[in-house]
Design an enzyme around this catalytic site. Sequence first.
Site, PDB file in Angstrom:
ATOM      1  N   TRP A 325      38.597  31.472  43.732  1.00 54.92           N
ATOM      2  CA  TRP A 325      39.888  31.583  43.050  1.00 54.92           C
ATOM      3  C   TRP A 325      39.716  32.235  41.678  1.00 54.92           C
ATOM      4  CZ3 TRP A 325      41.587  29.631  38.371  1.00 54.92           C
ATOM      5  CH2 TRP A 325      42.966  29.672  38.135  1.00 54.92           C
ATOM      6  N   HIS A 326      38.576  31.966  41.041  1.00 49.17           N
ATOM      7  CA  HIS A 326      38.378  32.453  39.675  1.00 49.17           C
ATOM      8  C   HIS A 326      38.122  33.947  39.598  1.00 49.17           C
ATOM      9  CE1 HIS A 326      37.950  28.154  38.732  1.00 49.17           C
ATOM     10  NE2 HIS A 326      38.216  28.507  37.496  1.00 49.17           N
ATOM     11  N   GLY A 327      37.655  34.562  40.662  1.00 49.84           N
ATOM     12  CA  GLY A 327      37.428  35.993  40.560  1.00 49.84           C
ATOM     13  C   GLY A 327      36.740  36.582  41.777  1.00 49.84           C
TER      14      GLY A 327
END
Length: 482
Positions: A325-327
Site C-alpha cells: 500500500w505504501h508504494g
Amino acid sequence: MLFNSLDFAIFLPIVFLLYWFAVQKNLTLQNLLIVTASYIFYGWWDWRFLSLILFSTIIDFSVGKALGKTTKINKRKTLLWISIIVNLGFLGFFKYYNFFIENFIEAFTFFGSDIRISSLNIILPVGISFYTFQTLSYTIDIYRGKLEPTKDFIAFTAFVSFFPQLVAGPIERATLLLPQFYVKRKFDYNKAIDGMRQILWGLFKKVVIADNCALLANEVFNNSHDLNASTLFLGALFFTFQIYGDFSGYSDIAIGISRLFGFNLMKNFAFPYFSRDIAEFWRRWHISLSTWFRDYLYIPLGGSRGSLGSKVRNTFIIFIVSGFWHGANWTFVIWGLLNALYFLPLLLTKNNRNNIEIIGFDRSWPSFKEVLSMFLTFFMTVLAWIFFRAESVRHAMSYILGIFSETIIDKPIFSNMMSFYKAIGLLLIFIIIEWFGRRGEYAISEMKWAKTKTLRWVFYIFLILLLLVFAGKSQDFIYFQF
C-alpha cells in the site's frame, strides 16, 4: 498546499472566518463551504486530479443509494464490486501500473524472452491511497448493514474531500465521520483551544524535528557507500524520527484543524516508539490504516480464528499488503514482510496482546525489563525503516551490512557537525516531552506537570521560539507520495 506554508497560513483563517461568521446558521452552506475549501486545497497541487475525487464521490454515492434500495444478494455484491473495482482500479493504475509492467518485462527477460511494453509517465495524485480507502469504507459498511446510505450529496462530498485529512489521513470511517456532517456545528471555545494546541505540537514535530532530521538522514542515505557504520546507524535513527515527526505531525495538525471546525477525527498515533513489542507498535503506529486493514481485510480472511496455519497466512497477507500500500517498490514489500516476521513469534506464543496500556501507565518510570523490551523493539523498527527509506532492496541490504561492521565504534562524520549536534539536542527535548505526555491524546494535551496557566503559556512560547529559531529546511510530507 502544505500545512507549513504561507499559502495555508492565509487560507485557513479565511475559511475559518467564513465558516463561523458567514454560513454558521445554515448547515448545507457550511458543508458546501467545506467542499469548496477542500477542492481549492487539493487543486492547489494539480487541479486536473479533482476529477478523480469527484468521479469516485459520484460512483460511491450512487452505489450507496442503490444498495439501500435492494436486498437481493447478487445485486448487492455486484454493486459492491463496482465500487471496489472503480476505486482500486484508479489506485492500481496511477500507483502500480509501471511497477507491474517493469517487473513483467524483467520476468520474461530472465527466461530469455524479449517483451516490449512501454511504461507511462504517470503522475501520482496526492493522497490517492488515503481518500480511496476512506470512500471504500462507505460502500463496504452499507453492504454489511452497518451504515444507512446518505441522501445528502453535499455532506457526502464533504466527507470524501474533507481538507484537513484529505491527503495524508487519518483514514476516517464513514460510520464515524459522515454523521458529523449531518448535525449543526456550534463553535466550542475549549475544543478550538485544544485544536490550536495540537496544531502547535504537530508543527513542532514536522518543522523542528522531522525537517532537521531529514537533512541528516538524506545526507547519509544518499552517500551510504562512503560512510562508516556509526554514521549509517545514526542516519537510520534520524530517518526513524523523521518519518514519525513528519507523519504524526501531519495527523496532529489535521486533527487540530478539524477541531477548529467542530469535527472529531480518530487518533492516528499513540507514542509508538515507546512500544515493548512489535504487536504493540502496530497498535500505536498509523492506527487508522492498521484498523482499516484489520476490519476490511484481516477479519474477512478469518482473522485469528481457525488453524494456526491460517492465522500465520492472514498475518503475512496483512503486513505484505500494508507494505505494498505504501508504494510500488519491492522495498516496501520487504518492509512489510520483515514486520510480519517480527510479529510471528508473538503470534505463535500468544503474546501479541500482552501490552495494551502505554508503558509506565501508572508509574513515572518503566521497569528494567520494560526498558530492555522498548529498546529492542525500537532497534528492530530502526532496521525495518531502512528498507522503507532505501532506493532499492540492494541498497537496503548494503546499508544494513554496513552498520554491522567494525567501524560501529568510530566517530560519526557529517558534513555539518553543528547540524548533527543541534538535531541530537532537539531530539532529546522531543523525547522528554513525549515521555511525560505519553498518557494523553497527544504529548502536550494535558501537561499535568504545568500546575499554573502561566507555566503552560511559558511552555507554549518556548515551543514557538523553537519553531522560529530551529525550523529546518522545508521538506515535503513523506506520506504525500502514498
